[in-house]
Structure formats: structure tokens, C-alpha cells
Enzyme design. Structure first.
Site, PDB file in Angstrom:
ATOM      1  N   HIS A   1     -44.205  -8.279  12.359  1.00 47.76           N
ATOM      2  CA  HIS A   1     -44.873  -6.923  12.376  1.00 47.76           C
ATOM      3  C   HIS A   1     -44.428  -6.407  13.838  1.00 47.76           C
ATOM      4  CE1 HIS A   1     -48.336  -4.418  11.996  1.00 47.76           C
ATOM      5  NE2 HIS A   1     -48.598  -4.520  13.287  1.00 47.76           N
TER       6      HIS A   1
ATOM      7  N   GLY B   1     -25.290  10.640  -9.944  1.00 49.12           N
ATOM      8  CA  GLY B   1     -25.258   9.298  -9.529  1.00 49.12           C
ATOM      9  C   GLY B   1     -25.157   8.923  -8.153  1.00 49.12           C
TER      10      GLY B   1
ATOM     11  N   LYS C   1     -21.080   8.100   4.613  1.00 46.41           N
ATOM     12  CA  LYS C   1     -21.973   7.679   5.404  1.00 46.41           C
ATOM     13  C   LYS C   1     -22.245   8.244   6.787  1.00 46.41           C
ATOM     14  CE  LYS C   1     -22.524   6.054   1.736  1.00 46.41           C
ATOM     15  NZ  LYS C   1     -21.517   5.922   0.488  1.00 46.41           N
TER      16      LYS C   1
ATOM     17  N   GLU D   1       1.001  -1.233  -0.056  1.00 50.37           N
ATOM     18  CA  GLU D   1      -0.050   0.092  -0.019  1.00 50.37           C
ATOM     19  C   GLU D   1       0.662   1.248   0.138  1.00 50.37           C
ATOM     20  OE1 GLU D   1      -3.538   0.961  -0.034  1.00 50.37           O
ATOM     21  OE2 GLU D   1      -2.260   3.130  -0.339  1.00 50.37           O
TER      22      GLU D   1
HETATM   23  P1  NAD Z   1     -22.043   7.339 -11.667  1.00 52.92           P
HETATM   24  O1  NAD Z   1     -21.412   6.891 -12.943  1.00 52.92           O
HETATM   25  O2  NAD Z   1     -22.667   6.428 -10.845  1.00 52.92           O
HETATM   26  O3  NAD Z   1     -22.694   8.787 -11.901  1.00 52.92           O
HETATM   27  C1  NAD Z   1     -22.284   9.711 -12.629  1.00 52.92           C
HETATM   28  C2  NAD Z   1     -23.500  10.557 -13.151  1.00 52.92           C
HETATM   29  O4  NAD Z   1     -22.852  11.816 -13.876  1.00 52.92           O
HETATM   30  C3  NAD Z   1     -24.238   9.905 -14.092  1.00 52.92           C
HETATM   31  O5  NAD Z   1     -25.708   9.983 -13.954  1.00 52.92           O
HETATM   32  C4  NAD Z   1     -23.861  10.523 -15.586  1.00 52.92           C
HETATM   33  O6  NAD Z   1     -24.764  10.858 -16.505  1.00 52.92           O
HETATM   34  C5  NAD Z   1     -23.595  12.101 -14.935  1.00 52.92           C
HETATM   35  N1  NAD Z   1     -22.755  12.880 -15.680  1.00 52.92           N
HETATM   36  C6  NAD Z   1     -21.447  12.225 -16.306  1.00 52.92           C
HETATM   37  N2  NAD Z   1     -20.789  13.723 -17.046  1.00 52.92           N
HETATM   38  C7  NAD Z   1     -21.781  14.586 -16.602  1.00 52.92           C
HETATM   39  C8  NAD Z   1     -21.702  16.083 -17.073  1.00 52.92           C
HETATM   40  N3  NAD Z   1     -20.647  16.418 -17.870  1.00 52.92           N
HETATM   41  N4  NAD Z   1     -22.683  16.638 -16.633  1.00 52.92           N
HETATM   42  C9  NAD Z   1     -23.692  16.240 -15.975  1.00 52.92           C
HETATM   43  N5  NAD Z   1     -23.855  14.878 -15.537  1.00 52.92           N
HETATM   44  C10 NAD Z   1     -22.591  14.335 -15.909  1.00 52.92           C
HETATM   45  O7  NAD Z   1     -20.496   8.019 -10.612  1.00 52.92           O
HETATM   46  P2  NAD Z   1     -20.637   8.569  -9.284  1.00 52.92           P
HETATM   47  O8  NAD Z   1     -21.965   8.854  -8.682  1.00 52.92           O
HETATM   48  O9  NAD Z   1     -19.320   9.699  -9.517  1.00 52.92           O
HETATM   49  O10 NAD Z   1     -19.874   7.244  -8.628  1.00 52.92           O
HETATM   50  C11 NAD Z   1     -19.074   6.424  -9.097  1.00 52.92           C
HETATM   51  C12 NAD Z   1     -18.933   5.266  -8.488  1.00 52.92           C
HETATM   52  O11 NAD Z   1     -18.912   4.866  -7.244  1.00 52.92           O
HETATM   53  C13 NAD Z   1     -20.128   4.351  -9.117  1.00 52.92           C
HETATM   54  O12 NAD Z   1     -19.731   3.149  -9.774  1.00 52.92           O
HETATM   55  C14 NAD Z   1     -21.040   4.315  -7.796  1.00 52.92           C
HETATM   56  O13 NAD Z   1     -21.677   3.303  -8.131  1.00 52.92           O
HETATM   57  C15 NAD Z   1     -19.759   4.406  -6.775  1.00 52.92           C
HETATM   58  N6  NAD Z   1     -20.411   4.868  -5.674  1.00 52.92           N
HETATM   59  C16 NAD Z   1     -21.277   3.886  -4.835  1.00 52.92           C
HETATM   60  C17 NAD Z   1     -21.946   4.372  -3.568  1.00 52.92           C
HETATM   61  C18 NAD Z   1     -22.749   3.622  -2.863  1.00 52.92           C
HETATM   62  O14 NAD Z   1     -22.494   2.113  -3.121  1.00 52.92           O
HETATM   63  N7  NAD Z   1     -23.405   4.416  -2.054  1.00 52.92           N
HETATM   64  C19 NAD Z   1     -21.500   5.565  -3.356  1.00 52.92           C
HETATM   65  C20 NAD Z   1     -20.596   6.350  -3.940  1.00 52.92           C
HETATM   66  C21 NAD Z   1     -19.897   5.995  -5.413  1.00 52.92           C
END
Ligand code: NAD
Length: 464
Positions: free
Chosen positions: A442, A181, A51, A33
Site C-alpha cells: 500500500h 481490435g 508503444k 532474415e
Molecule cells: P484484430 O483481429 O484483433 O481486430 C480486428 C477488428 O477488426 C475486429 O474487432 C474485427 O471485428 C474488425 N473488423 C474486421 N473486418 C472489419 C471491417 N471490414 N469493418 C470493420 N471492422 C472490421 O486485429 P488487429 O487489431 O489488426 O491486430 C492484429 C493482431 O495483432 C491481433 O492478433 C492482435 O492481438 C495483435 N496485436 C496485439 C497488440 C498488443 O498486444 N498490444 C497490438 C497490436 C496488435
């Protein structure tokens, strides 16, 4: 044969879990690491701190609204120092736990930056710049990912990613979140819950676009109700710093618009950390930045494996852990069961929470299934009313021909806890008729899952 069985590069939830399993199975394993702490993005700059903040933001809102149900308090306020200390304590405790686990399983830990060599060994550069070359029978790459930037727009102290927002001295009064996202909607939830002015800009027609269409529409309605602005079909064209803040320009339906805010959070996805790790030297093939693997996570070079965010499977901590365990068990000759990517659950901690596993209705239809669905809403159940959290529903997607469960989608309170039931049901190949025999306690939120299953056959009593 070398003395070491396995070298793992990267100590996130992919690498450290794999190292622990390797130790459990008696393999001679070394974990490398580059940071002076174990746990990777998930523990230090991702899932766990986010979280923790979401939990406190939820509590803040609950306290703010508690008066309506008979608990009178003074309006809450944020003590930033204590909030950040709490978050850091959670991280530190978990890191100590990882250290203890790896010690227990006899994992050797090396702090160094690792790079593959031409002859399939690993060059380590230590913090004092000294170098060394080590080798093993197998190498596992688990180097994770980092936030993707918008092409042509640099990150600055006002244009930030998930990493910087977690260490600010003060939350911005206003923010534009680019991308709806998981990262985007989670930080939007934290900041909106504590009273900040938040606008989400999403390029696609739906927020949380990977989720089932009904779930995405429900979240839009919930955001609208609480006045959390989410603008879809919005393509950001420029971000300019001006005075104390930023001006974001975006195009929507051929019209140019601008928003001013104190900061911008870029949450448009993550790019794999595949640069500077010697892939070209070792002859490992990549595809659009991701490492090419076969269905057993083997790269194009024998005995070099890749897992987690650097391979084209869901970029989720639990997916990385499962992949790491799979590879280690394969190396140990255990013939583990293959991972079904569709059955990796997703959990998003916005409010209301979203959790899903298996196929969305849209995916099931496009794969040619004769789909039947059932939906039951939380507002039909007493427990949701007790909690004052009645938004959302559980949706079941099933195959009419075989009666098999294909997917479970939850938006609502504790969705992320309840999805485990769907994961188990899919993994044991449960049918809807079998699931209809499972009596739920329940009063609980999980009764909504049961009612959604009943709803598939039009038999839900309360919430069909
Ligand atoms: P994501 O890919 O899930 O979402 C990114 C979003 O940005 C998409 O909806 C996309 O359409 C939009 N986007 C892309 N370019 C854009 C632009 N120029 N203008 C406006 N919108 C645009 O990515 P994320 O939310 O950054 O997450 C990254 C990864 O990490 C994902 O795989 C996600 O599932 C994971 N993650 C998971 C959790 C969780 O499980 N709770 C939490 C955070 C992240």
C-alpha cells in the site's frame, strides 16, 4: 545428420528468441532474415514503435492536464522530427541488443530470402540475387504476418496500415480507423490523445470484442467520456479518395452513412506470411492460410516446425517467443511443458489500458464452469487518485466447484504491468482462497487485484 542442427527462417520475436535459446543450449543454429535488420514486425513496425508513440501521447495529455493539479506549463506541441527520432532510437538500441545477444550465443545470421525446397532444404536468395542451398536436421518457420486489407480496397498513401502510420511526416488531422481490435484502439488512442479527430468503425457489436464483455463495455464508456468516437455494427462498403482525403461509406442497421477524413487506417487483423516460402514444394499443409501444426508445433513434414503468427495460435509477440523456445527445447530433447494457449496473456495499450489472461466470464460459462466472479474498481484505491487515473476495474473469474482461478481481466492504469500476477497464479494452479493470503503493498494499484480476489467471496472492504 547435417552439420547444422537448426535453420530458423524469420528474426521476429519468435525466430530470434528461438535462435538465442538454441545457441544457449549449444545447438548449431542459423537464422535467416530477408531484411537488413533483425527483430521483425514487433520491433520495427509493431509493438515497439507503437508503444513508444503511445508513451509520448500519454505524456502529452498529462502535460496538457497538469495545470489542474498545480503544475503550470505552456500548452505542449509535437516536434515530429524529434518524436520520430526518439522512436527510431528505441528501435535501434533494441536491434543492437539482439545483434549482441545472437553473437553471444554463436548464432549464424544470414541476410537472404529463404524458400523451402522439394527435398526439405532451404534455398537462400541473397540481396545481390545470388542463390545457395543450405540444410539442417531441423527447420523452424517463423515468417510472421502482415496487415490484412479490406477485400476489393487497395492500400494507398491515404488508405494505410499500422506500418505506414508509423513513418508519416505529419499525423493526419482526421482519421477513420477500421477495426476496434488492439491495433485499432491503440492508434486511435495515440491520435486522439494529441488532439486529432478520430472515428473508429467496428463491424461487431462490441469494441475489443475478444475481451470480457464487462471490459469491452467499460472501454466504450471511457471512449465516450473523452469523445473518442467508436461506431459499432458498422460494415465498411467503400472507401473513395477525394481531393485531400477519403470518403468512407459504411452500413449500419441497414442504413448507409459516410465519413470524410484525411486518412483511413485499416486495422482488421493480420494475415500469415505463408506465400512464396515453398510450402507447396516441401509438402507442408495449410488451413485457411495458416500452417497446420500438431500440439508440438510440428508441421505435416517431419522436422519442419512452425511458430508465431503463421500458426493458428494468438498472434502475439510473447506467444511466438514461447512457441519458439518450446520447439527448440523439444529439439534439444528437454521435454518442455506444453503451452496452455488460454494462459497466454493479452495486453492492449489503449487508454485505459487492457490486459487479460485466462477465460473471460463468457468463455467460462460456455465451457460449463460454475462461475463465480469478483470486481473491484480503481476509484476505490488511493494510488489511482494520486495518479488521476481512476477509470476501470479488475475482474476475477473463478470456478465455484474447485475454487480455481480461471481468468483475470484488468482495464485501468498500468493494467499491462499488473497482469503478470494473473499469469503466475494461473500457471501454478492457484485457488481464490490461496490468493486471498497474498498481502499487496500500500499504496499501489495492485491492491485492486487483491480486492477483486476478495470480492469473489463478497469480502472486498473498499471496492467490492
Ligand atoms: P484484430 O483481429 O484483433 O481486430 C480486428 C477488428 O477488426 C475486429 O474487432 C474485427 O471485428 C474488425 N473488423 C474486421 N473486418 C472489419 C471491417 N471490414 N469493418 C470493420 N471492422 C472490421 O486485429 P488487429 O487489431 O489488426 O491486430 C492484429 C493482431 O495483432 C491481433 O492478433 C492482435 O492481438 C495483435 N496485436 C496485439 C497488440 C498488443 O498486444 N498490444 C497490438 C497490436 C496488435
Amino acid at each position: 545428420m547435417t552439420e547444422k542442427n537448426l535453420i530458423i527462417i524469420g528474426s521476429g520475436p519468435g525466430g530470434y528468441v528461438a535462435a538465442a535459446r538454441a545457441g544457449q543450449l549449444g545447438l548449431n543454429v542459423t537464422l535467416i532474415e530477408k531484411e537488413n535488420k533483425l527483430g521483425g514486425t514487433c520491433l520495427h513496425w509493431g509493438c515497439i514503435p507503437t508503444k513508444a508513440l503511445l508513451h509520448q501521447a500519454h505524456l502529452y495529455k498529462e502535460i496538457l492536464e497538469a495545470g489542474a493539479n498545480g503544475i503550470v506549463t505552456s500548452p505542449p506541441s509535437i516536434d515530429m522530427n524529434n518524436l520520430m527520432n526518439y522512436k527510431q532510437n528505441v528501435i535501434d538500441n533494441m536491434e543492437k541488443g539482439i545483434q549482441a545477444l545472437l553473437k553471444k550465443y554463436n548464432v549464424e545470421i544470414i541476410q537472404a530470402t529463404a524458400r523451402l525446397t522439394k527435398d526439405g532444404k532451404v534455398e537462400c536468395t541473397y540481396p545481390d540475387s545470388k542463390k545457395d542451398i543450405i540444410s539442417a536436421d531441423h527447420i523452424m518457420l517463423a515468417t510472421g504476418s502482415e496487415a490484412r486489407g479490406i477485400p476489393g480496397i487497395e492500400f494507398t498513401d491515404k488508405i494505410i496500415s499500422n506500418k505506414e502510420i508509423l513513418t508519416v511526416d505529419k499525423f493526419p488531422e482526421s482519421i477513420v480507423v477500421i477495426g476496434a481490435g488492439a491495433v485499432g484502439v491503440e492508434f486511435a488512442t495515440v491520435l486522439h490523445s494529441i488532439g486529432k479527430d478520430v472515428t473508429i468503425l467496428e463491424m461487431l457489436p462490441n469494441i475489443v470484442p475478444l475481451e470480457d464483455g464487462d471490459v469491452s463495455r467499460e472501454l466504450s464508456r471511457a471512449f465516450k467520456k473523452k469523445k473518442l468516437k467508436a461506431i459499432t455494427e458498422a460494415r465498411v462498403t467503400s472507401i473513395k479518395e477525394s481531393g485531400g482525403g477519403v470518403i468512407v461509406t459504411y452500413e449500419r442497421k441497414e442504413k448507409e452513412n459516410t465519413i470524410e477524413a484525411e486518412k483511413v487506417l485499416v486495422a482488421i487483423g493480420r494475415k500469415p506470411n505463408t506465400h512464396n516460402i515453398g510450402l507447396e514444394d516441401a509438402g507442408i499443409e495449410t488451413e485457411r492460410g495458416f500452417i497446420k501444426i500438431n500440439d508440438t508445433y510440428q508441421t505435416s513434414v517431419k522436422n519442419i516446425w512452425a511458430i508465431g503468427d503463421i500458426v493458428p495460435t494468438p498472434q502475439l509477440a510473447h506467444a511466438a517467443s514461447a512457441e519458439g523456445i518450446y520447439v527448440v527445447e523439444s529439439i534439444a530433447g528437454m521435454k518442455p511443458k506444453k503451452i496452455t494457449t488460454d494462459w497466454i496473456p493479452a495486453a492492449t495499450y489503449c487508454e485505459p489500458q487492457i490486459a487479460s489472461v485466462g477465460l473471460t466470464e463468457e468463455q467460462a460459462v460456455s465451457r460449463g464452469f460454475d462461475v463465480k466472479t469478483g470486481i473491484s474498481r480503481f476509484n476505490t484505491m488511493a494510488k489511482a487518485h494520486i495518479l488521476g487515473a481512476t477509470e476501470g476495474f479488475v475482474k476475477i473469474v473463478a470456478d465455484s466447484k474447485t475454487d480455481l482461478l480461471l481468468g483475470m481481466h484488468i482495464i485501468g492504469p498500468d493494467a499491462t504491468e499488473m497482469i503478470g500476477e494473473g499469469v503466475t497464479a494461473l500457471n501454478i494452479g492457484a485457488t481464490i482462497s490461496e490468493l486471498r493470503h497474498s498481502i499487496h503493498p500500500h499504496p499501489t494499484l495492485s491492491e485492486v487485484v487483491y480486492e477483486a480476489i476478495e470480492a469473489v467471496e463478497g469480502m472486498a472492504i473498499h471496492g467490492g
